[in-house]
Scaffold this active site. Structure first.
Site, PDB file in Angstrom:
ATOM      1  CG  ASN A 125       7.991   3.117 -20.549  1.00  0.00           C
ATOM      2  OD1 ASN A 125       8.014   4.043 -19.767  1.00  0.00           O
ATOM      3  ND2 ASN A 125       8.882   2.130 -20.496  1.00  0.00           N
ATOM      4  CD  GLU A 126      12.311   3.684 -19.803  1.00  0.00           C
ATOM      5  OE1 GLU A 126      12.861   2.589 -20.003  1.00  0.00           O
ATOM      6  OE2 GLU A 126      12.364   4.279 -18.707  1.00  0.00           O
ATOM      7  CD  GLU A 152       9.418   4.412 -15.741  1.00  0.00           C
ATOM      8  OE1 GLU A 152      10.539   3.901 -15.583  1.00  0.00           O
ATOM      9  OE2 GLU A 152       8.568   3.930 -16.506  1.00  0.00           O
ATOM     10  CD  GLN A 162       8.151  -3.332 -15.342  1.00  0.00           C
ATOM     11  OE1 GLN A 162       7.782  -2.263 -15.800  1.00  0.00           O
ATOM     12  NE2 GLN A 162       9.291  -3.466 -14.697  1.00  0.00           N
TER      13      GLN A 162
END
Ligand SMILES: *[C@@H]1O[C@H](CO)[C@@H](O)[C@H](O)[C@H]1NC(C)=O
Ligand SMILES: *[C@@H]1O[C@H](CO)[C@@H](O)[C@H](O)[C@H]1NC(C)=O
Ligand SMILES: *[C@@H]1O[C@H](CO)[C@@H](O)[C@H](O)[C@H]1NC(C)=O
Ligand SMILES: *[C@@H]1O[C@H](CO)[C@@H](O)[C@H](O)[C@H]1NC(C)=O
Ligand SMILES: *[C@@H]1O[C@H](CO)[C@@H](O)[C@H](O)[C@H]1NC(C)=O
Ligand SMILES: *[C@@H]1O[C@H](CO)[C@@H](O)[C@H](O)[C@H]1NC(C)=O
Ligand SMILES: *[C@@H]1O[C@H](CO)[C@@H](O)[C@H](O)[C@H]1NC(C)=O
Ligand SMILES: *[C@@H]1O[C@H](CO)[C@@H](O)[C@H](O)[C@H]1NC(C)=O
Ligand SMILES: *[C@@H]1O[C@H](CO)[C@@H](O)[C@H](O)[C@H]1NC(C)=O
Ligand SMILES: *[C@@H]1O[C@H](CO)[C@@H](O)[C@H](O)[C@H]1NC(C)=O
Length: 584
Positions: A269-270, A480, A122
């Protein structure tokens, strides 16, 4: 139609081989979207080097004009001036400087870890620099018009790969003590496995050393969605158990290199989100034979094994940072008091947070309603695997942005379960952001983030639910949270962009919600604001903005938004550890 893709050479040989030259006949895939113009490209046996691999599957990649590491320049004190406050006193004096009464019941206890977060694809840019291999996201953003809304890519991103020194200096200047970022697997292993790319490791060496020099503690995620393309094409990526060994080999290199310099490790992550990316769009990747609707559960199965083995490895290496994974999802509120809605809510927990949390925090196994389904797919853990997975997290990390109402599908849960054609099967729960009175649960975020409402009132209950349901001795970290300010991308002047009232309100309310939870006995140990700066929001491109800093995508200049000061204020007022700005 199933397509076969085979690379003739093993990964190691690919790097050096320049054996055969690709021609339009044997390998061209249309550039800029659309499915493979020549699907036979996937069935050809080809021998190619890394650049040819990029060219074949991704196509031309943009580069930044700044392409060497930039030294940090001191943050001018003129940038460290907080904005006028958003909230005014009930008896305005005109001074725009209301007295804020401190609530003496609230505090962030000593050792509370807080900071800002990012992810490699990102923000880094430098897509092909220094031997990085392609990831599935390079293909998604370059090739698939069905995934990206705006043809945006991470080719250049925020150019953080070259500007990290400045980025670390800028957060240190405000006194931010932790920086959470991810390492790009396909930088370290251009093919996901095989030869290690030393240049990538040297890059992350300096990123981590720079953090430490500035007094910023690194928090590292090993996998934030950027799966090395080669692994997807070779065996279906997370759909194959083969990935477990490759992930652990990658973890071993990173753990070995950075060891005790990292305060907190996250393996994944996720997983709910990246497993839900399956099935991948057709014809951009080699085909897999698992039924499309079930692919995500195979992904999840292998994620749990890979996470658990990486955790055990980290412990065996004696790492002194915590190790966990980042779970995600919003608080789930029953829309009505009906028993069917209560059942739907439990099914929603089981098919989301519980999918990964029950095995890791409770017993090594899937929660009941999910297990009922995945056991029909042959996805069952052996006793040894359950023992391997159970207890593999030092704290509960949750990306907890929002809350929603959940309810039974039209016609009820039982009817849905009896009908595999129901669009909500096999979860058989439904969701809405609108409460029974017809009001949104809270203000909506940007139009490109329809999943996000400002529902911070529910955060204390949510954190308590996590603590009660999946107890963790290490407590809960909100790994987050953040806000896409509505229509921010439409603002045209920097001063307008930087004053972001919705995000200021979100951070103020959210921090107070954490303080309330702590005051009521929930063991919240840290929080990481998403994001350090505006960045590529995956399929939504650069349209939704989550940054507490603005990034001008022409000049790459960074600027603090007002909300960054709101966030820091919470610690200035309530942290037992002092906030120490580092003016350099
Ligand atoms: C590709 O090469 C492998 C190994 O040499 C071989 O088994 C396979 O049949 C080949 N596939 C095609 C489509 O030529
Ligand atoms: C860096 O940018 C310069 C000027 O645009 C260009 O000449 C050079 O090839 C670039 N180097 C890399 C490694 O991209
Ligand atoms: C994205 O690229 C495709 C293919 O080149 C093009 O048709 C489309 O108009 C582009 N979309 C935007 C929003 O630029
Ligand atoms: C981990 O070890 C490093 C190096 O010895 C040390 O600087 C750091 O404070 C330790 N961290 C913790 C949490 O013990
Ligand atoms: C559900 O029941 C509780 C307790 O009786 C009540 O406070 C609440 O308003 C009810 N919720 C709905 C949506 O009916
Ligand atoms: C899982 O581990 C916990 C401790 O972390 C233990 O209390 C529990 O009995 C274990 N469950 C199973 C099924 O092994
Ligand atoms: C899910 O809920 C929405 C209302 O929010 C409704 O329009 C839709 O029909 C429901 N879907 C199913 C399959 O029950
Ligand atoms: C099953 O669900 C599908 C999709 O909603 C619907 O068209 C069909 O009529 C349902 N079948 C039964 C037996 O209810
Ligand atoms: C971003 O930088 C460009 C080039 O200097 C400038 O024209 C533009 O106004 C800047 N954007 C904003 C919102 O300041
Ligand atoms: C202060 O904090 C306590 C504990 O969270 C809470 O009950 C109380 O309402 C707060 N007071 C104000 C004025 O917000």
């Amino acid at each position: 139609m199933f397509l076969l893709f085979a690379l003739a050479a093993p990964a190691a040989a690919l790097i050096n081989s320049t054996g055969s030259v690709l021609t339009p006949e044997n390998g061209t895939i249309s550039i800029n979207g659309g499915e493979a113009a020549n699907p036979s490209a996937f069935t050809a046996n080809i021998t190619i080097n890394l650049q040819q691999y990029w060219d074949l599957f991704v196509g031309p990649v943009a580069t930044a004009t700044i392409n060497t590491t930039v030294a940090a320049t001191p943050v001018p004190t003129s940038e460290l001036v907080p904005p006028p406050p958003l909230y005014y006193s009930s008896f305005p004096t005109g001074a725009q400087n209301p007295t804020v009464l401190k609530n003496e019941s609230w505090k962030f206890p000593s050792g509370f870890f807080w900071g800002v977060a990012s992810a490699a694809y990102q923000i880094e840019g430098a897509a092909q620099a220094e031997g990085r291999g392609p990831s599935v996201w390079d293909v998604f953003t370059h090739r698939s018009t069905s995934i990206t809304v705006n043809n945006d890519t991470g080719d250049v991103g925020c150019n953080e790969y070259y500007m990290y020194k400045q980025d670390i200096a800028r957060i240190a200047a405000l006194g931010v003590p932790y920086y959470s970022f991810s390492i790009s697997w396909s930088r370290v292993f251009p093919y996901g496995k095989g030869p290690v790319n030393e240049l990538a490791l040297q890059h992350y060496d300096d990123l981590i050393e720079t953090c430490l020099q500035y007094g910023v503690k690194p928090v590292v995620t090993l996998f934030h969605w950027d799966l090395p393309l080669f692994l997807q094409n070779e065996y279906g990526g997370w759909l194959s158990e083969e990935i477990v060994g490759d992930f652990v080999a990658y973890a071993k290199v990173v753990f070995g290199r950075y060891g005790n310099k990292v305060s907190h490790w996250f393996t994944m992550n996720e997983p709910i989100v990246f497993c839900d990316e399956y099935p991948y769009p057709k014809n951009y990747f080699s085909a897999v034979t698992i039924a499309e609707a079930d692919q995500k559960y195979f992904c999840g199965h292998h994620v749990l094994l890979a996470h658990a083995e990486a955790y055990r490895l980290g412990k065996s290496l004696g790492l002194n940072g915590t190790i966990a994974f980042k779970n995600n999802g919003g608080y789930k509120i029953p829309l009505t008091n009906s028993t069917d809605d209560a059942l739907a809510v439990q099914r929603a927990w089981d098919f989301n947070e519980g999918w990964f949390a029950n095995p890791v925090y409770l017993n090594g196994d899937y929660p009941k309603y999910l297990k009922d389904y995945v056991s029909t797919l042959g996805l069952e853990f052996t006793a040894d695997q359950k023992a391997l997975i159970n207890g593999t997290a030092d704290l509960f990390a949750h990306d907890a942005y929002t809350s929603s109402f959940y309810m039974a599908p039209d016609g009820g849960v039982a009817a849905c379960l009896a009908n595999s054609s129901n669009s909500l099967y096999p979860g058989c729960f439904n969701t809405t952001n609108v409460n029974p009175d017809g009001w949104n649960i809270g203000p909506a975020a940007d139009i490109y983030t329809p999943w996000l409402n400002q529902a911070t009132d529910w955060v204390p209950l949510f954190l308590r639910y996590i603590q009660d349901t999946w107890p963790s001795a290490g407590g809960i970290a909100v790994s987050e949270f953040g806000w896409a300010e509505p229509f921010e991308h439409l603002k045209t002047t920097k001063v307008d962009i930087l004053y972001d009232p919705g995000r200021m309100m979100y951070y103020k309310n959210y921090m107070e919600a954490i303080l309330i939870a702590i005051s009521e006995g929930v063991n919240v140990v840290g929080c990481l604001a998403w994001a350090i700066m505006d960045n590529l929001e995956w399929a939504d491109g650069y349209l939704p903005k989550f940054g507490v800093q603005y990034v001008n995508l022409t000049t790459f200049e960074r600027s603090y938004k007002a909300s960054f000061f709101t966030y820091i204020d919470a610690f200035k007022v309530y942290a037992e550890d002092p906030v120490v700005p580092v003016y350099v």
